[in-house]
Design a protein around this motif. Structure first.
Motif, mmCIF file in Angstrom:
data_model
loop_
_atom_site.group_PDB
_atom_site.id
_atom_site.type_symbol
_atom_site.label_atom_id
_atom_site.label_comp_id
_atom_site.label_asym_id
_atom_site.label_seq_id
_atom_site.Cartn_x
_atom_site.Cartn_y
_atom_site.Cartn_z
ATOM 1 N N ILE A 111 0.776 -0.317 0.000
ATOM 2 C CA ILE A 111 0.000 0.000 0.000
ATOM 3 C C ILE A 111 0.633 0.258 0.000
ATOM 4 O O ILE A 111 0.438 0.535 1.162
ATOM 5 N N SER A 112 -3.754 -0.725 0.687
ATOM 6 C CA SER A 112 -3.752 -0.873 0.426
ATOM 7 C C SER A 112 -4.096 -0.775 0.453
ATOM 8 O O SER A 112 -2.959 -0.362 -0.506
ATOM 9 N N MET A 113 -4.059 1.614 -1.232
ATOM 10 C CA MET A 113 -3.520 1.155 -2.561
ATOM 11 C C MET A 113 -4.545 1.236 -3.241
ATOM 12 O O MET A 113 -4.464 1.803 -3.518
ATOM 13 N N ALA A 126 3.427 7.788 -1.209
ATOM 14 C CA ALA A 126 2.872 8.464 -2.379
ATOM 15 C C ALA A 126 2.928 7.526 -3.584
ATOM 16 O O ALA A 126 4.007 7.249 -4.106
ATOM 17 N N TRP A 127 1.774 7.042 -4.019
ATOM 18 C CA TRP A 127 1.698 6.117 -5.151
ATOM 19 C C TRP A 127 1.644 6.934 -6.443
ATOM 20 O O TRP A 127 0.648 7.601 -6.728
ATOM 21 N N LEU A 128 2.714 6.848 -7.236
ATOM 22 C CA LEU A 128 2.850 7.663 -8.438
ATOM 23 C C LEU A 128 3.292 6.778 -9.612
ATOM 24 O O LEU A 128 3.922 5.754 -9.419
ATOM 25 N N PRO A 129 2.920 7.150 -10.838
ATOM 26 C CA PRO A 129 2.328 8.428 -11.229
ATOM 27 C C PRO A 129 0.799 8.473 -11.273
ATOM 28 O O PRO A 129 0.230 9.562 -11.362
ATOM 29 N N SER A 130 0.129 7.314 -11.225
ATOM 30 C CA SER A 130 -1.300 7.307 -11.535
ATOM 31 C C SER A 130 -2.220 7.337 -10.325
ATOM 32 O O SER A 130 -3.175 8.109 -10.281
ATOM 33 N N THR A 131 -1.949 6.486 -9.333
ATOM 34 C CA THR A 131 -2.916 6.291 -8.253
ATOM 35 C C THR A 131 -3.218 7.579 -7.511
ATOM 36 O O THR A 131 -4.377 7.886 -7.219
ATOM 37 N N HIS A 132 -2.197 8.336 -7.192
ATOM 38 C CA HIS A 132 -2.382 9.595 -6.469
ATOM 39 C C HIS A 132 -2.227 10.811 -7.384
ATOM 40 O O HIS A 132 -1.902 11.898 -6.924
ATOM 41 N N GLU A 133 -2.509 10.614 -8.659
ATOM 42 C CA GLU A 133 -2.306 11.686 -9.644
ATOM 43 C C GLU A 133 -3.088 12.950 -9.302
ATOM 44 O O GLU A 133 -2.562 14.062 -9.384
ATOM 45 N N GLY A 177 -6.466 6.366 -3.111
ATOM 46 C CA GLY A 177 -6.365 6.473 -4.556
ATOM 47 C C GLY A 177 -6.974 5.282 -5.262
ATOM 48 O O GLY A 177 -7.574 5.406 -6.330
ATOM 49 N N LEU A 178 -6.824 4.074 -4.683
ATOM 50 C CA LEU A 178 -7.405 2.871 -5.274
ATOM 51 C C LEU A 178 -8.919 2.969 -5.366
ATOM 52 O O LEU A 178 -9.520 2.492 -6.336
ATOM 53 N N MET A 179 -9.553 3.567 -4.388
ATOM 54 C CA MET A 179 -10.998 3.718 -4.426
ATOM 55 C C MET A 179 -11.418 4.709 -5.512
ATOM 56 O O MET A 179 -12.423 4.518 -6.201
ATOM 57 N N GLN A 180 -10.651 5.749 -5.690
ATOM 58 C CA GLN A 180 -10.956 6.716 -6.739
ATOM 59 C C GLN A 180 -10.836 6.066 -8.114
ATOM 60 O O GLN A 180 -11.678 6.247 -8.992
ATOM 61 N N LEU A 181 -9.759 5.276 -8.313
ATOM 62 C CA LEU A 181 -9.603 4.563 -9.567
ATOM 63 C C LEU A 181 -10.708 3.520 -9.758
ATOM 64 O O LEU A 181 -11.154 3.274 -10.878
ATOM 65 N N SER A 182 -11.146 2.919 -8.653
ATOM 66 C CA SER A 182 -12.212 1.919 -8.749
ATOM 67 C C SER A 182 -13.528 2.547 -9.181
ATOM 68 O O SER A 182 -14.297 1.943 -9.942
#
Length: 289
Positions: free
Chosen positions: A3-5, A86-93, A155-160
């Motif tokens: 992370i989880s992520m 900080a999950w980069l570049p996409s998850t926390h974009e 960030g994973l929830m936003q992408l979901s």
């Protein structure tokens, strides 16, 4: 880890001061404050950094449990000295786009992390192997139309949420915590029931159960990423030795996941103690010795 992520669902509405406390970081302060969220990879890495810093430098490290959105705000505003997740570049974009010019990345702590939707291997692949398969009426019925998620600010929830829209799925994304997600997975696995959870690697759950990621042909959940240490502006000048240490700190993904698995069987403290004892050369490299 890693992370989880996810990208903004909504930020916590509580005033930042109520969550983080009133004071801001001072150059002469002997206490360094890192934000963290109770994801298994973030917990191990952040507590490992705390131990090494306190044992090798003249500083105390305070850990402030808070949501991802609050952490980015806190580092940008100086209420937190840094965050190591900080999950980069996409998850926390989306978070990075808002505060990237107000914070500084010290580089990746580990690389090759992956986000996705995860199912147990006992679910037949010929029935459910891809996110596209979730559209099948018989699959939706077996899952009760639910995807088990984690904390809503992640960030994973936003992408979901974007994935549900992108695949035009009629599913409910259930917000919870990382612990609630693994508990739901454990309940389902006990009776070999169908379940889909939002997941990521590195994570200890891949060591406990046989799991797989659903294929994501549209790529809405992103590709492999790196997890960075992010600090407030001025941190490198205020704490140069610690900044150098964080810049050098880097964990191979297999070592991290093995340590996380151990932490679940014992404790994070014991797993961290063992990691430090078993990887003296690596720790010395981080310390520049």
């Amino acid at each position: 880890m890693r992370i989880s992520m996810p990208r903004f669902v909504k930020l916590i509405a509580l005033p930042l001061a109520l969550v983080l406390g009133a004071g801001t970081a001072q150059a002469a302060d002997k206490t360094i404050t890192f934000g963290w969220t109770a994801w298994s990879d973030a917990e191990f890495v952040t507590k490992l950094a705390k131990k090494v810093i306190e044992e090798n430098y003249d500083y105390d490290v305070k850990l402030q449990l808070s949501s991802i959105g609050v952490q980015y705000q806190g580092v940008a505003g100086g209420d937190l000295d840094g965050m190591l997740m900080a999950w980069l570049p996409s998850t926390h974009e989306n978070y990075w786009n808002k505060v990237g010019d107000k914070v500084e990345s010290l580089g990746p702590l580990y690389e090759g992390a992956k986000l996705g939707w995860v199912v147990p291997d006992y679910i037949p692949e010929d029935e459910l192997s891809s996110i596209e398969d979730l559209k099948k009426p018989e699959v939706k019925e077996k899952l009760d139309g639910n995807i088990q998620g984690i904390d809503p600010g992640a960030g994973l929830m936003q992408l979901s949420e974007k994935t549900i829209e992108g695949y035009d799925l009629d599913y409910n994304l259930q917000s919870a915590s990382g612990a609630a997600m693994t508990a739901a997975l454990a309940r389902a696995a006990k009776n070999e029931e169908w379940v889909v959870v939002t997941g990521w690697t590195p994570h200890w759950m891949f060591g406990r159960w046989d799991l797989r990621f659903l294929d994501d042909p549209k790529g809405t959940l992103g590709e492999a990423e790196h997890i960075d240490a992010v600090v407030r502006q001025g941190f490198k000048e205020d704490y140069p030795q610690v900044a150098e240490f964080l810049t050098r700190m880097h964990l191979p993904l297999d070592e991290l996941q093995a340590a996380m698995n151990e932490a679940q069987e014992t404790s994070y403290e014991e797993a961290i103690d063992n990691y430090v004892a078993d990887h003296e050369d690596r720790i010395n490299d981080w310390l520049g010795k």
